[in-house]
Structures are given as structure tokens and as C-alpha cells.
Design a protein around this motif. Sequence first.
Motif, PDB file in Angstrom:
ATOM      1  N   VAL A   1     -14.072  26.019 -79.328  1.00  0.00           N
ATOM      2  CA  VAL A   1     -13.643  27.411 -79.191  1.00  0.00           C
ATOM      3  C   VAL A   1     -12.919  27.614 -77.862  1.00  0.00           C
ATOM      4  N   ASP A   2     -13.577  27.156 -76.797  1.00  0.00           N
ATOM      5  CA  ASP A   2     -12.929  27.322 -75.504  1.00  0.00           C
ATOM      6  C   ASP A   2     -11.736  26.384 -75.378  1.00  0.00           C
TER       7      ASP A   2
ATOM      8  N   THR B   1     -14.944  33.575 -75.000  1.00  0.00           N
ATOM      9  CA  THR B   1     -15.090  32.514 -73.999  1.00  0.00           C
ATOM     10  C   THR B   1     -14.728  32.943 -72.578  1.00  0.00           C
TER      11      THR B   1
ATOM     12  N   TYR C   1     -25.355  32.400 -82.985  1.00  0.00           N
ATOM     13  CA  TYR C   1     -24.517  31.441 -82.266  1.00  0.00           C
ATOM     14  C   TYR C   1     -24.750  31.528 -80.758  1.00  0.00           C
TER      15      TYR C   1
ATOM     16  N   LEU D   1     -28.185  30.273 -79.642  1.00  0.00           N
ATOM     17  CA  LEU D   1     -28.283  28.808 -79.602  1.00  0.00           C
ATOM     18  C   LEU D   1     -27.568  28.253 -78.367  1.00  0.00           C
ATOM     19  N   THR D   2     -26.366  28.759 -78.104  1.00  0.00           N
ATOM     20  CA  THR D   2     -25.662  28.257 -76.919  1.00  0.00           C
ATOM     21  C   THR D   2     -26.441  28.590 -75.662  1.00  0.00           C
TER      22      THR D   2
ATOM     23  N   VAL E   1      -8.700  28.036 -76.558  1.00  0.00           N
ATOM     24  CA  VAL E   1      -8.224  29.018 -75.588  1.00  0.00           C
ATOM     25  C   VAL E   1      -7.470  28.322 -74.463  1.00  0.00           C
ATOM     26  N   ASN E   2      -8.072  27.269 -73.937  1.00  0.00           N
ATOM     27  CA  ASN E   2      -7.419  26.583 -72.832  1.00  0.00           C
ATOM     28  C   ASN E   2      -6.118  25.922 -73.267  1.00  0.00           C
TER      29      ASN E   2
ATOM     30  N   LYS F   1      -8.476  33.677 -66.443  1.00  0.00           N
ATOM     31  CA  LYS F   1      -8.842  33.708 -67.850  1.00  0.00           C
ATOM     32  C   LYS F   1      -9.199  35.131 -68.276  1.00  0.00           C
TER      33      LYS F   1
ATOM     34  N   LEU G   1     -29.810  21.014 -82.043  1.00  0.00           N
ATOM     35  CA  LEU G   1     -28.891  21.961 -82.670  1.00  0.00           C
ATOM     36  C   LEU G   1     -28.212  22.812 -81.606  1.00  0.00           C
ATOM     37  N   ALA G   2     -29.017  23.298 -80.651  1.00  0.00           N
ATOM     38  CA  ALA G   2     -28.463  24.160 -79.613  1.00  0.00           C
ATOM     39  C   ALA G   2     -27.425  23.397 -78.805  1.00  0.00           C
ATOM     40  N   ARG G   3     -27.729  22.132 -78.484  1.00  0.00           N
ATOM     41  CA  ARG G   3     -26.758  21.364 -77.709  1.00  0.00           C
ATOM     42  C   ARG G   3     -25.466  21.187 -78.484  1.00  0.00           C
TER      43      ARG G   3
ATOM     44  N   PHE H   1     -29.585  28.772 -75.344  1.00  0.00           N
ATOM     45  CA  PHE H   1     -30.717  27.851 -75.242  1.00  0.00           C
ATOM     46  C   PHE H   1     -30.274  26.530 -74.618  1.00  0.00           C
ATOM     47  N   ALA H   2     -29.084  26.065 -74.992  1.00  0.00           N
ATOM     48  CA  ALA H   2     -28.647  24.766 -74.493  1.00  0.00           C
ATOM     49  C   ALA H   2     -28.072  24.838 -73.089  1.00  0.00           C
TER      50      ALA H   2
ATOM     51  N   VAL I   1     -19.717  22.605 -79.412  1.00  0.00           N
ATOM     52  CA  VAL I   1     -18.657  23.261 -80.186  1.00  0.00           C
ATOM     53  C   VAL I   1     -18.051  24.382 -79.362  1.00  0.00           C
ATOM     54  N   ASP I   2     -18.936  25.148 -78.718  1.00  0.00           N
ATOM     55  CA  ASP I   2     -18.446  26.304 -77.974  1.00  0.00           C
ATOM     56  C   ASP I   2     -17.521  25.881 -76.844  1.00  0.00           C
TER      57      ASP I   2
ATOM     58  N   VAL J   1     -24.241  23.176 -80.781  1.00  0.00           N
ATOM     59  CA  VAL J   1     -23.495  24.435 -80.808  1.00  0.00           C
ATOM     60  C   VAL J   1     -22.784  24.637 -79.482  1.00  0.00           C
ATOM     61  N   LEU J   2     -23.468  24.288 -78.409  1.00  0.00           N
ATOM     62  CA  LEU J   2     -22.841  24.448 -77.096  1.00  0.00           C
ATOM     63  C   LEU J   2     -21.617  23.547 -76.977  1.00  0.00           C
TER      64      LEU J   2
ATOM     65  N   TYR K   1      -6.985  37.188 -70.972  1.00  0.00           N
ATOM     66  CA  TYR K   1      -7.680  37.573 -72.187  1.00  0.00           C
ATOM     67  C   TYR K   1      -7.592  39.080 -72.413  1.00  0.00           C
TER      68      TYR K   1
ATOM     69  N   SER L   1     -34.471  21.875 -82.654  1.00  0.00           N
ATOM     70  CA  SER L   1     -33.772  23.076 -82.184  1.00  0.00           C
ATOM     71  C   SER L   1     -32.985  22.770 -80.920  1.00  0.00           C
ATOM     72  N   ARG L   2     -33.540  21.897 -80.062  1.00  0.00           N
ATOM     73  CA  ARG L   2     -32.786  21.549 -78.850  1.00  0.00           C
ATOM     74  C   ARG L   2     -31.482  20.860 -79.222  1.00  0.00           C
TER      75      ARG L   2
END
Lengths: 665, 487
Positions: free
Chosen positions: A617-618, B201, B259, B262-263, A621-622, B135, A605-607, B265-266, A612-613, A609-610, B139, A602-603
Motif C-alpha cells: 500500500v505504501d 499511509t 486491518y 492487525l498492523t 504511494v511512494n 507526504k 498474521l499481523a506481521r 499489533f505488529a 502488505v501495508d 498484514v504489516l 496527500y 495471530s502474530r
Amino acid sequence: MPSAAEVAWLIPLLPLVGATLVGLGLISFNRTLNRLRTPVAALLISCVGGSAVLSYGVLLEQLNGAAPYEQLFTWASAGTFNLQMGFCVDPLGAVMLALVTTIALLVMVYSHGYMAHDKGYVRFFTYLALFSSSMLGLIVSPNLLEIYVFWELVGMCSYLLVGFWYDRDGAAHAAQKAFVVNRVGDFGLLLGILGLFWATGTFDFEGMATGLSTAMADGQVAGWAAVALCLFVFMGPMAKSAQFPLHVWLPDAMEGPTPISALIHAATMVAAGVFLVARLEPLYNLFPQVLTVIAVVGTITCFLGASIALTQMDLKKGLAYSTVSQLGYMMLAMGCGAPVAGMFHLVTHAFFKAMLFLDSGSVIHAMEEVVGHEPVLAQDMRLMGGLRKKMPITASTFFIGCVAISGIPPLAGFWSKDEILGQAFGSFPLLWAVGFLTAGMTAFYMFRLYFLTFEGEFRGTDSAVQQQLLAAAGKGDETVHGHASSPHESAWPMTVPLMLLAVPSVLIGLLGTPWNNRFAGLLNPAEALEMAEHFSWEEFLPLAGASVAISVAGIGLATAAYALRKVDLGTAVAGRFPAINAFFANKWYLDALNDKLFVQGSRKLARQVLQVDSKVVDGVVNLTGLVTLGSGEGLKYFETGRAQFYALIVFGGVIGLVVIFGALG
Amino acid sequence: MRWYALGVSLTTFLITVGAYLNGYDPDIAGLQLRQVIPWVPDLGLGWSVGADGLSMPLILLTSFITTLACLAAWPVTFKPRLFFFLLLAMDGGQIAVFAVQDMLLFFLAWELELIPVYLLLAIWGGKKRQYAATKFILYTAVSSLFILLVALAMAFSGGGPVSFEYSDLAAKHLGAGFQALCYAGLLIAFGVKLPIVPLHTWLPDAHGEATAPVHMLLAGILLKMGGYALFRFNASMFPDAHVQFAPLLVVLGVVNIIYAALTSFAQRNLKRKIAYSSISHMGFVLIGIGSFSPLAASGAMLQMISHGLIGASLFFLVGATYDRTHTLQLDEMGGVGQRMRKMFAMWTACSLASLALPGMSGFVSELMVFVGFATDDAYTLPFRIVIDGAAAIGVILTPIYLLSMLREIFFGQEKPELSDANLVDAEPREIYIISCLLVPIIGIGLYPKLVTDSYRATIEQVVARDESSMKALTAPYLPLRSAPKLS
């Protein structure tokens, strides 16, 4: 004057009021209240005492044949949906109420001695009262949803109490593990509750069973779906009652103070799962497949707990795995369609296991004087031995507990365990065989604990062993802070509850003799009558004799190995089958698997996803921002201030538009 | 200065409470406490305010949280006048957003409220404040363009006199394609605010840089503007388009929950961790809005109120902890529970509230969404199972990240690096703020009807309209179930 059942709502409320008052006091007048230890303890003990008095009142009424009582009010509503909450008392609930209040009361008295030198004394008592309140609330819940509410609350109290010594890393991890593993079970329970509500439109125990069977008869709910829902609901009890594979939290939870292990992790909260299965009996009885699953899970748990307990060197961990094993027995009974037998074992086990845990607390308390407040040392049996002469009351009550759990008549454990095995013999002979074998293992490991702790020579001052243990725990650089050379018997607040618990541990089984089962008579009179009618010594004696024989064999082996030192099991068994020994000693490798698969997984996976985020995703935007900025930078060179240039651009634009529209039109 | 600000916000709070108690009847679904003053009658512009079940609870929440934020801003010493001015301006803007009944006015209020936030971020923020503030403003400004466009488009189409009044707009019969277009535009606008993944974001950056009082307002109220507007416009004005979009909302809600959990958590930064947890909790609002069950919609509304309280309390605690440890990195904390016991107790209480412990408001709202969605016959059974099952995974993930966080901050032995930090325990002001927030949290948890009754009638009306257009649907598409209903 209202009957006790009518004011049963006071039973959970009294400790809650006490806990709230003290809790508020702790936040507002921390120092003052921490000085008022005895008054606070007296207040909270009398709150739980009040609940106990009421509970016994309720139990007496039920014994005298009072009808079950229920009172509800609308808690939430929206549209056509109305959610009722309230309280109910029936024979099953009354038994649990009396049991929980009794043990809670004794544990609180015991804690007065055990926690006397702890700076969190007041906080501890507050949590205890809060737990009692939630547990009692769970028992009087009239529907599945309300049970879920209190189910979570007892989980929270367990979290707070396991993590009570929050300066210890072990406690921190154990508390979190307990909560999260229980949440995994609650995930299933929640989905099951939702599904059952969808299928039947009610949260009521009886209503769900009848609703589900009519829905299936009408073809609205497929058979497999109904089975799946029941199994989902069963996930909750699996986690709470530490059934394989969700049992992993319970041994770790021993990081909490020992009175907690006795109250929450042996006698009451872990039994809540069994209690819930008993409550859901009408539902589960519809599906033999579900019952089989329950029985198999119970048997696996039963064997697993006992097999791991064989090799434990930590006194409390040994008892914890024993609890896992005994909970497996209770689940097996539920799976055999014999909830009365399971509940009876729950009651007898609650008394003797609470006593055993409190005994271990008394031992640890005494050991701490010798080796200091280091659980690695104070709980390890390699440093104990010979404590019987120093702590006679603790030793004799522990002995009674060992005999009771081993199933030697006429002590409590014999009657309840034998009833379960008898039921299993009728329903699932194969599972009976495993349960039978486990009974022998139980006797062996319990007497192993007894002999290593109380007999032989005292080894607590052996500094070589101390250093070895500290090094094994990765604390090699610590020194031992003992201030006495030999342990002493504990003070009266600790020994009196032990002696009081010894009484039911010996006698309570006699309430459930197969020829005159008064316990079944209360919970299910028809079944008791039937049992008494069908009872015959010819059937009873062989099975009972076999159980006693295997128990005696286990005790004999333990005596030979650990008291007389005639047999060296280390070379005889562990040396010959290192793989099996390692398998048991490493707890079937379940903790390692759990850590690798779920914790690290789970750690990771969470990392990811982060990542990716923040990158994807960000990043988009940038990038948009950058492009805008870049185009602005580029465009600024067009801003020259020359009107002709602007006119040129406008002209170009118009031409462009004309061309576009021309092409389109 | 701060006394003045506190006085003003408290007076506002008392006035709103008074209005609620005296002039507001929760059993009426429609608008109450109306005030209309024409401004440019030819264009249908005017000052038009009022409150119904959607606005009233949120107005109360706004004035309540702002009062506490003023109290939380007590230690602000840098340009306090400007700070408190902006705080009160924000209060006004937010109440206006909830109270106005005219779409153009709504747009103005929406924009008005952005400026204080921008300045509060840009002046009092952390190290990356310029980036975060820019930002944020880009946004939200871009997204609010959609509001203006839709407002104008709606006002000038569909015939009849030009009007921006909600009731007039809702009464218009608009074509399906036009409705869908408007709906999508507004969804983007409000989705940024709520926020909906992947439009989120700006939030971790803005939250990561804001100071505690601003934080409380951002998490407590700003996010709720998105949910409120989705209810007010998307679900109420475009019932036909809502039927088409509702499954999307539900799916997005589940994505939000998992989603963001999970983020979170990390995350190693405390503020960002809590920020992502807010996003995760907003997922339940989306599911509730996307369902056709009054129970789930009611749960979504309650989740907004509940998260307003819980989010504000957590962010306040983050600020209070930062004041002591001077770090937000979890790796640099550890064992601070030794010296800050009351702080530890408050953190534990608020985290438990956030992970939806029964007896607290979060549990009730999430349960209402769960039960409501499970029994919502508008969706096919497999879809419901998948959604409820996936959302329930959030039930496992939330304690994982929240309890890990508690463990890393408070449990264990104190880190030697922190020996210089002045870890004084919570002061009475801080305890007071947290208790003010915990009282309604627990109150709602024990007896949710206290709050749900205040908006029940309105929500039922909104859902009934959506449901009737759902039933009128001739060609339903997956995963909507076609009529007739399963009884």
C-alpha cells in the motif's frame, strides 16, 4: 425509612466511592497515603461492610417474601431507541449479594495480614474495593446489557489484580491472557446480545425469552438462528466461568496474590458465568439443544479440571484446576435445567473453595519465610509436608474444606453436588456417569493436596529439591532467600477469616437437604415443594450412597498413596501409562495448542498484514511520488528559456488536440 | 510566550463554551449562531458561519484539545514563538472548518489548517520529518483539490444563482450521475483525512514524526475533520448517492477496524502503533455514517468525540514517555513501571478507555454503532451479521495489541539498558492534562446523554433524509433491502 431493596443501588456504590477516593488520593498524595495503610483499609472495609449490611437486609426482605424490586432510568437514546439502566433485586440477586459481600469482607480482612509487607498494600485494597463494586453491580443489573457492562468491569479488575505484581513476567502474561481469553467470550456475548436485541427489541431477561418465542412463532426468526444466538450468549459464561475450551486463563491467573485467587478466581467472578446462565434460564429453557450443549460443556470441563488436578505439584494450580472442575459441575446443573441446584453448588463451593484458597495463601505466606518470595518454590508441594503441626488452624480448616468438597455428608459439598448428580441422572445418564467418576477423582486429588502439604515430614529446607525446582523453571542461577528454618502459623487477620469460613463450609449444606430445601424455597418455591413431595429415601439413598462410596474410595486411595505410602502411584499408574500421565500433566496439551495456533498465528498474521501495508500500500504511494519526481526531472530539460522552443511545444500541442478531436468527432 | 498561547486558547475555549451554553439550543436541528457577511455577492462568496449539532460538539472539542495541547507544549524550547503561533493558527483553521457554512470558505479553511501542520511536522518532527511532512502535504493537498472541484461544479450547476452556501447547495436537484461523481470525489478527499484504508499511509508517517502536542491535535481533531465532512457533505447533500455508496462505507469501515488493528499489533514503534489504533477506531465512524439508523449515526458522532479525547490522551502519554526513555521502540523498553508508577496508571487508564471498557466513552460509542447497525433494516440480515461479526473481531484484537503494548513497556523487570534513562514519574502538569481528558471520557461513559443530546436533533434530520431517499429507491441492489420494511 426506605426498605433495603429501595436503596440497593448503594450496595455497589459504597465500595466504588471508597475506591475512587483512595484512587484519587494515590495519584495526588502517593507517599502520604501509602503510609496510612490501616486507615485506608479500615475505610474500604467499612465501605464493603456497609454493602454487606444492606445486602443482608435485602436478603432478609426476600426471605420474608418481599416482591422483587426494580428501578430504571433512561441512559441513552437516539431515534426511537431508548436504553434503560437501573438496578433490581430478586431472590437470586439477594443470595448472590449476601455471598459476595461476605466473602469480599473476609478476604479484605485476610489481606490485611497477607499483604502487610507488600509495598502495594493501598493499591491492592483499592482494586479489591473496585472489584467488589463491579461484581455487586453485575448482580443487581436488571438487563443483559448492563450485565455486559459490569461483566467487562470485573474482567478489568481481574486484569489489574492478576497483574498486581507487575515486575513478574508471569503475572504480566497471565493478566493479558485472562483479559484476551475473556474478550473472546465477550465477542460471542456481544454478538448474542445484539442478535437478541434485533430479534426481540429488548435487553430484558424475561422480555427476551417471551419476545424470542413469539418471534419464532411468527416465523420472523428461524429456529436455528435462535439457537445460534443462545449459544453465542453462552460464550460469555464459558470464558468467565472457565469452561472448556476457554478455561485456559484461570490456572494462569493464579499469578495474582492469593486473596485474589480466593475472591475472584474461586468464589465470585468465575461464578458470574453460572449466575448469568441462571439469569437467562427463561431463555435457555426454550431450547433443549442449548441446554444439552451447556450440560456437555460442563461435564467436559468437570472431568478435564479434575484430571489435570491429579498431577499438579503447585498447590495453587491444583486448587485452580479443582475450581475449573467444580464450575463444570455448576454448568452441568444449568444444562440439566436445574439452575437452583447449580446456584446452590455455587454458594457452597464459594465458601469452601474461598477457604481452601485462603488456606493455601496462609501456607504460601509461611513457606515464603523459609524459601523466600519465589512462587516456584513457595507454592510447590514437594517442599511442603508436615505443616499440620506448625500451622494447626490452617491445616484443620483445609481438612474441613477437603471433606466438604469431596462430598462427605453432612458437610456442604455433599448436598449440593449430590443434588446436581441426581438431576444429571434424570436428564443425561451418560453425563452423570462422568460426573460420578469425577467425584471420586475430586476426593482423591483434594486429599492428595492435603497429605502432601500437611502430613509427613517438612521438606522445605531440602536444597537439592530447591535447586531442582529452580532449574526446571529456568531460574537455576537464583539463590534461595529464606530467613527461617521452619514455617509458622499466620497472624489473626488471616486465621480468623479461615475459621469464620469453616462454619458455613460445614453447615450451609443443611439449608439444601432434598426433603426440606430452604434454598430452593427462596429461589423457586414451587420447585422446592415439588422436590419435597417427590422425595423418597429409596431413591435418595442409592445415589447418595454411591456418591459417598466413590468419594471414600478416592480418599482411601489418596491415604494409601500419600499418607501411608503403601501404594506407589508413580510406578503403578504413571509408569504403566506414560501417555495418559503426560496428557494430564501437560494439561491436555491445550496451552501448547493455544500458543501455537492463536498466539503465534495471530502474530504471524499481523506481521504479514504489516508487510502488505508498508510494502504494497505504501509502496504504491511512494512509487507515485517517485514517478512524479522522475517526470519532473525529465520535464525540467524542456525549460530552456528559448521562446521558439516553447512555441514549438504549444504548436505541437494544438496539432495534437486537433487530431484527437478530429478522430473522436 | 506559552502563557500567552495558553491564555488565547483558554479564552477561545471559554467563548465556545459560553456560546454553547447561551446561544445554542440542542433541540433545534438547523443552524444556529449564524453570521453572514457578503464578500463577493456576484459569485455568492461570503463569510458565513454558524453551528448545528454536527459542528457544535466538534468546535468544543477543538478548543478543548488545543488548550490542553498548549499545556502539553510547555517544554518546547526550540523556536517556541513560531511553535505556539502555528498551534493557534491551527486552532483557528480547525474551528473554521467546523463552523463555516460556505463550501468555498470551507475549502479555504481546510487548506489554511494544512500549512501549520506541515510546518509543525517539518520543523519540530523526528528524524524522517521531511519525508513525513512532504507526504502529508502532498496527500492532503491533492485530495483537497477534489473539494474545490466539487465545490465549483456544484455551485455552477443545477441552475439558480451562483452560491456556495451549504443550504443552497443541499437544496439543488442534481442528477444521479452527477451526484455520484461529486460523492466519489469528496469521499476520496475526506477519506484521506479520516483516513480510510488504503488512503491512510500518510498518517503513520506524520504521527510517527510529530511531537506530542501536534500529535494530540492530529489525532484529536484532524481526523475528525474527515468524519465531520463526510456527515456534512456526503451524507447531507447527496442523499441519493449516499444510498448507493453507504454499503461501501460500511465495508470500508470494517476493513479499517480489522486491518489497522492487525498492523498495530505488529508495529514495534510506539507512535506508529497508536497511530494505527486511531485508524482502527475510525472504522466505527465509517460504519455509523454508512448506516441508516439514527442510533448508529449518533454512535459515529460520539466515536469521533470520544476518540478525540482518548487519542489525544494516548498520544500525549507517548510523548511524555518518549521524553523519559528517548526511544519509541518497544524492544528497547520494558519494566519502566518500576520507576514510573503514576505514568503506568495513566497509561493503563487510557489504554482501557481505548479498548472500549464500559464506563468510558469508547464503549458507548462503539456499542451504539453495533446496536444501531444490527437493527438497521435498510440492510439485509446476512450483511448485518457479517459486518457486526467482523467488527466484533476488533473487540478481540484491540485488547491484544493494547495490552501487549502495556506489558512490553511497563511490566517485568526493568531493562538494564534503561538504567541511564531519567525515568522520573509523571509531574503535576502531565497528571492534570490526563485528568482533564479522563473526566469527559468517564463522564460520557457513565451518562452519554450529556453529549448525545447536543447533536441528536441534527443527526436525526440527516439520517431521516437519507432514509427517505433509501426508501424511494426503485431498484435497490445488494446488500440494501428493498421496501417494504421488515417490521
